[in-house]
Design an enzyme around this catalytic site. Structure first.
Site, mmCIF file in Angstrom:
data_model
loop_
_atom_site.group_PDB
_atom_site.id
_atom_site.type_symbol
_atom_site.label_atom_id
_atom_site.label_comp_id
_atom_site.label_asym_id
_atom_site.label_seq_id
_atom_site.Cartn_x
_atom_site.Cartn_y
_atom_site.Cartn_z
ATOM 1 N N ARG A 63 -18.339 -13.313 -2.607
ATOM 2 C CA ARG A 63 -17.616 -14.585 -2.766
ATOM 3 C C ARG A 63 -18.496 -15.691 -3.313
ATOM 4 O O ARG A 63 -18.187 -16.872 -3.184
ATOM 5 C CB ARG A 63 -16.987 -15.004 -1.430
ATOM 6 C CG ARG A 63 -15.861 -14.081 -1.032
ATOM 7 C CD ARG A 63 -15.169 -14.483 0.247
ATOM 8 N NE ARG A 63 -14.079 -13.568 0.528
ATOM 9 C CZ ARG A 63 -14.211 -12.383 1.119
ATOM 10 N NH1 ARG A 63 -15.396 -11.983 1.522
ATOM 11 N NH2 ARG A 63 -13.163 -11.604 1.312
ATOM 12 N N TYR B 108 -15.800 -10.760 -6.119
ATOM 13 C CA TYR B 108 -14.351 -11.011 -6.241
ATOM 14 C C TYR B 108 -14.020 -12.140 -7.210
ATOM 15 O O TYR B 108 -12.859 -12.361 -7.525
ATOM 16 C CB TYR B 108 -13.764 -11.362 -4.867
ATOM 17 C CG TYR B 108 -13.909 -10.270 -3.833
ATOM 18 C CD1 TYR B 108 -13.756 -8.923 -4.171
ATOM 19 C CD2 TYR B 108 -14.197 -10.580 -2.502
ATOM 20 C CE1 TYR B 108 -13.892 -7.926 -3.223
ATOM 21 C CE2 TYR B 108 -14.327 -9.587 -1.547
ATOM 22 C CZ TYR B 108 -14.178 -8.262 -1.907
ATOM 23 O OH TYR B 108 -14.301 -7.278 -0.966
ATOM 24 N N GLU C 13 -12.430 1.628 2.532
ATOM 25 C CA GLU C 13 -12.518 0.151 2.605
ATOM 26 C C GLU C 13 -11.499 -0.316 3.631
ATOM 27 O O GLU C 13 -10.643 -1.145 3.350
ATOM 28 C CB GLU C 13 -12.140 -0.475 1.259
ATOM 29 C CG GLU C 13 -13.079 -0.218 0.113
ATOM 30 C CD GLU C 13 -12.542 -0.838 -1.178
ATOM 31 O OE1 GLU C 13 -11.330 -0.747 -1.430
ATOM 32 O OE2 GLU C 13 -13.348 -1.412 -1.913
ATOM 33 N N ASP D 159 -1.818 -6.264 -1.311
ATOM 34 C CA ASP D 159 -3.103 -5.610 -1.092
ATOM 35 C C ASP D 159 -3.507 -5.761 0.382
ATOM 36 O O ASP D 159 -4.120 -6.753 0.748
ATOM 37 C CB ASP D 159 -4.115 -6.290 -2.039
ATOM 38 C CG ASP D 159 -5.507 -5.710 -1.956
ATOM 39 O OD1 ASP D 159 -5.792 -4.932 -1.029
ATOM 40 O OD2 ASP D 159 -6.323 -6.049 -2.827
ATOM 41 N N ASP E 116 -7.672 3.031 -6.243
ATOM 42 C CA ASP E 116 -7.516 2.633 -4.848
ATOM 43 C C ASP E 116 -6.153 3.131 -4.378
ATOM 44 O O ASP E 116 -5.122 2.763 -4.944
ATOM 45 C CB ASP E 116 -7.618 1.098 -4.746
ATOM 46 C CG ASP E 116 -7.627 0.614 -3.303
ATOM 47 O OD1 ASP E 116 -6.694 0.963 -2.548
ATOM 48 O OD2 ASP E 116 -8.564 -0.120 -2.928
ATOM 49 N N HIS F 3 -3.751 0.308 -3.258
ATOM 50 C CA HIS F 3 -3.238 -0.480 -4.383
ATOM 51 C C HIS F 3 -2.191 0.331 -5.156
ATOM 52 O O HIS F 3 -1.173 -0.215 -5.586
ATOM 53 C CB HIS F 3 -4.378 -0.895 -5.327
ATOM 54 C CG HIS F 3 -5.433 -1.737 -4.676
ATOM 55 N ND1 HIS F 3 -6.547 -2.166 -5.349
ATOM 56 C CD2 HIS F 3 -5.534 -2.227 -3.416
ATOM 57 C CE1 HIS F 3 -7.301 -2.901 -4.525
ATOM 58 N NE2 HIS F 3 -6.722 -2.936 -3.348
ATOM 59 N N HIS G 56 -19.925 -2.595 -5.689
ATOM 60 C CA HIS G 56 -18.666 -3.295 -5.941
ATOM 61 C C HIS G 56 -19.009 -4.689 -6.444
ATOM 62 O O HIS G 56 -19.807 -5.399 -5.830
ATOM 63 C CB HIS G 56 -17.831 -3.374 -4.653
ATOM 64 C CG HIS G 56 -16.377 -3.661 -4.914
ATOM 65 N ND1 HIS G 56 -15.945 -4.838 -5.470
ATOM 66 C CD2 HIS G 56 -15.260 -2.920 -4.725
ATOM 67 C CE1 HIS G 56 -14.623 -4.804 -5.593
ATOM 68 N NE2 HIS G 56 -14.177 -3.655 -5.159
ATOM 69 N N HIS H 161 -12.660 -5.576 -10.061
ATOM 70 C CA HIS H 161 -11.229 -5.862 -10.157
ATOM 71 C C HIS H 161 -10.949 -6.522 -11.508
ATOM 72 O O HIS H 161 -11.579 -7.528 -11.827
ATOM 73 C CB HIS H 161 -10.804 -6.829 -9.040
ATOM 74 C CG HIS H 161 -10.996 -6.279 -7.661
ATOM 75 N ND1 HIS H 161 -10.981 -7.060 -6.537
ATOM 76 C CD2 HIS H 161 -11.206 -5.012 -7.218
ATOM 77 C CE1 HIS H 161 -11.171 -6.306 -5.459
ATOM 78 N NE2 HIS H 161 -11.319 -5.060 -5.854
ATOM 79 N N HIS I 89 -10.901 4.671 -3.859
ATOM 80 C CA HIS I 89 -10.979 3.925 -2.621
ATOM 81 C C HIS I 89 -9.924 4.523 -1.705
ATOM 82 O O HIS I 89 -8.743 4.534 -2.058
ATOM 83 C CB HIS I 89 -10.702 2.437 -2.850
ATOM 84 C CG HIS I 89 -11.867 1.706 -3.443
ATOM 85 N ND1 HIS I 89 -11.748 0.487 -4.054
ATOM 86 C CD2 HIS I 89 -13.178 2.036 -3.480
ATOM 87 C CE1 HIS I 89 -12.962 0.097 -4.452
ATOM 88 N NE2 HIS I 89 -13.826 1.029 -4.127
ATOM 89 N N HIS J 269 -5.150 -3.219 3.268
ATOM 90 C CA HIS J 269 -5.644 -1.897 3.654
ATOM 91 C C HIS J 269 -5.426 -1.640 5.141
ATOM 92 O O HIS J 269 -5.538 -2.555 5.944
ATOM 93 C CB HIS J 269 -7.140 -1.790 3.364
ATOM 94 C CG HIS J 269 -7.507 -2.093 1.943
ATOM 95 N ND1 HIS J 269 -8.790 -1.998 1.481
ATOM 96 C CD2 HIS J 269 -6.775 -2.483 0.881
ATOM 97 C CE1 HIS J 269 -8.831 -2.318 0.188
ATOM 98 N NE2 HIS J 269 -7.614 -2.631 -0.188
ATOM 99 N N GLU K 213 -10.876 -1.168 -11.253
ATOM 100 C CA GLU K 213 -10.070 -0.722 -10.125
ATOM 101 C C GLU K 213 -8.606 -1.083 -10.377
ATOM 102 O O GLU K 213 -8.299 -2.205 -10.792
ATOM 103 C CB GLU K 213 -10.575 -1.398 -8.841
ATOM 104 C CG GLU K 213 -9.761 -1.043 -7.614
ATOM 105 C CD GLU K 213 -10.435 -1.463 -6.316
ATOM 106 O OE1 GLU K 213 -11.597 -1.925 -6.354
ATOM 107 O OE2 GLU K 213 -9.796 -1.329 -5.273
HETATM 108 ZN ZN LIG Z 1 -7.622 -3.859 -1.860
HETATM 109 ZN ZN LIG Z 2 -10.476 -1.046 -3.395
#
Ligand SMILES: [Zn+2]
Ligand SMILES: [Zn+2]
Length: 285
Positions: free
Chosen positions: A36, A69, A257, A225, A175, A178, A66, A106, A212, A227, A142
């Site tokens: 972040r 974001y 994740e 989204d 993912d 997703h 990864h 992403h 993922h 998880h 992703e």
């Molecule tokens: Zn996600």
């Molecule tokens: Zn993911």
């Protein structure tokens, strides 16, 4: 198929290896910096070497990083695009140094402009990252859950980007949550096979290099989204067994994740559920 998990690299890259070992993971995903924040500090050579040695000693791999974001190659804010290119480049160079498989990111949002309108600039950004980070590390887009203006909930969009970029190093991370949120019913054999056929047609299964593994808190096609722990959500353990039974996915590493049963992130219980599913599926490690 190696069963991996996202683990913290707080305290330095080598620390992540022990955390992955502790929960029984066979591979790991890590952040190279805070996801972040833009700030990035390349790890020192000594730490990278220690990380590689400890990963090898533990039989851990492949490692994926990864991206942060904040990256948005499809933004209309040019300064944001520049920072995104720089951030992805830093991550790719780190992945290369660490002997990792690559970097997952992403595709983010087109901010209302429409996918077609931002395709060229997105492609240009990806090309610049790959040029600035030569080597073997893969850059993996992703798939998204499809909320708002997010790019990549449809395989056709990811495929269009890959075709335009024209690099062997631009791949995809799928993912499961997703995909489910985007309407791919991957816990039904016929629908899963349709999804894989669509992936092959639009992208090419040889470019599916990571998954993922996440169950879903939200229903099929919800575009949200969220998880869930494996077996607790809408996809269910049987869905993961089914995926693991497919030859096309047999060599694709999976990274958890999930929120964790104790809310501390991917844990031993989620790893063991996936290992059991792999046994049931008759898939080889
Ligand atoms: Zn996600
Ligand atoms: Zn993911």
């Amino acid at each position: 198929m190696h069963i991996g998990a996202h683990v913290s690299a707080a305290g330095g890259l080598p620390k992540a290896v022990g955390r992955a070992v502790d929960i029984g993971a066979e591979a790991m995903q890590i952040f190279a910096s805070s996801p972040r924040a833009w700030r990035f500090k390349a790890p020192e050579d000594a730490l990278v070497e220690k990380f590689k040695e400890e990963s090898e000693a533990a039989g851990m791999g492949p490692t994926v990083f990864h991206g942060i974001y904040l990256c948005a190659l499809g933004s209309q804010d040019q300064a944001l695009v520049e920072r995104s290119v720089e951030s992805l480049t830093n991550h790719m160079q780190t992945a290369e140094r660490a002997g990792a498989l690559g970097v997952i990111f992403h595709p983010a949002s087109h901010r209302g402009a429409g996918f077609e309108a931002v395709l060229d600039q997105f492609v240009d950004g990806v090309k610049r990252v790959l040029d600035a980070a030569p080597g073997d590390a893969l850059l993996m887009m992703e798939n998204s859950a499809g909320a708002g203006d997010h790019i990549g909930s449809k395989f056709s969009e990811l495929g269009a980007i890959i075709k335009e970029v024209g690099s062997e190093r631009l791949h995809v991370c799928l993912d499961t949550q997703h995909a489910w949120a985007a309407g791919y019913e991957l816990n039904k054999a016929e629908k899963l096979d349709e999804m894989l056929a669509e992936f092959d047609r639009e992208i090419g299964l040889e470019r599916l290099s990571a998954m993922h593994a996440n169950d879903s808190m939200r229903p099929l096609g919800s575009a949200v989204d969220r998880h869930d722990n494996i077996g607790v959500g809408e996809i269910g353990v049987a869905g993961f067994e089914l995926m693991m039974s497919r030859p096309a996915l047999a060599n694709v590493p999976m990274y958890l994740e999930v929120p964790g049963f104790e809310k501390g992130g991917p844990d031993a219980k989620n790893v063991s559920i996936l290992k059991k599913a792999r046994e049931e599926a008759g898939a080889v490690r």
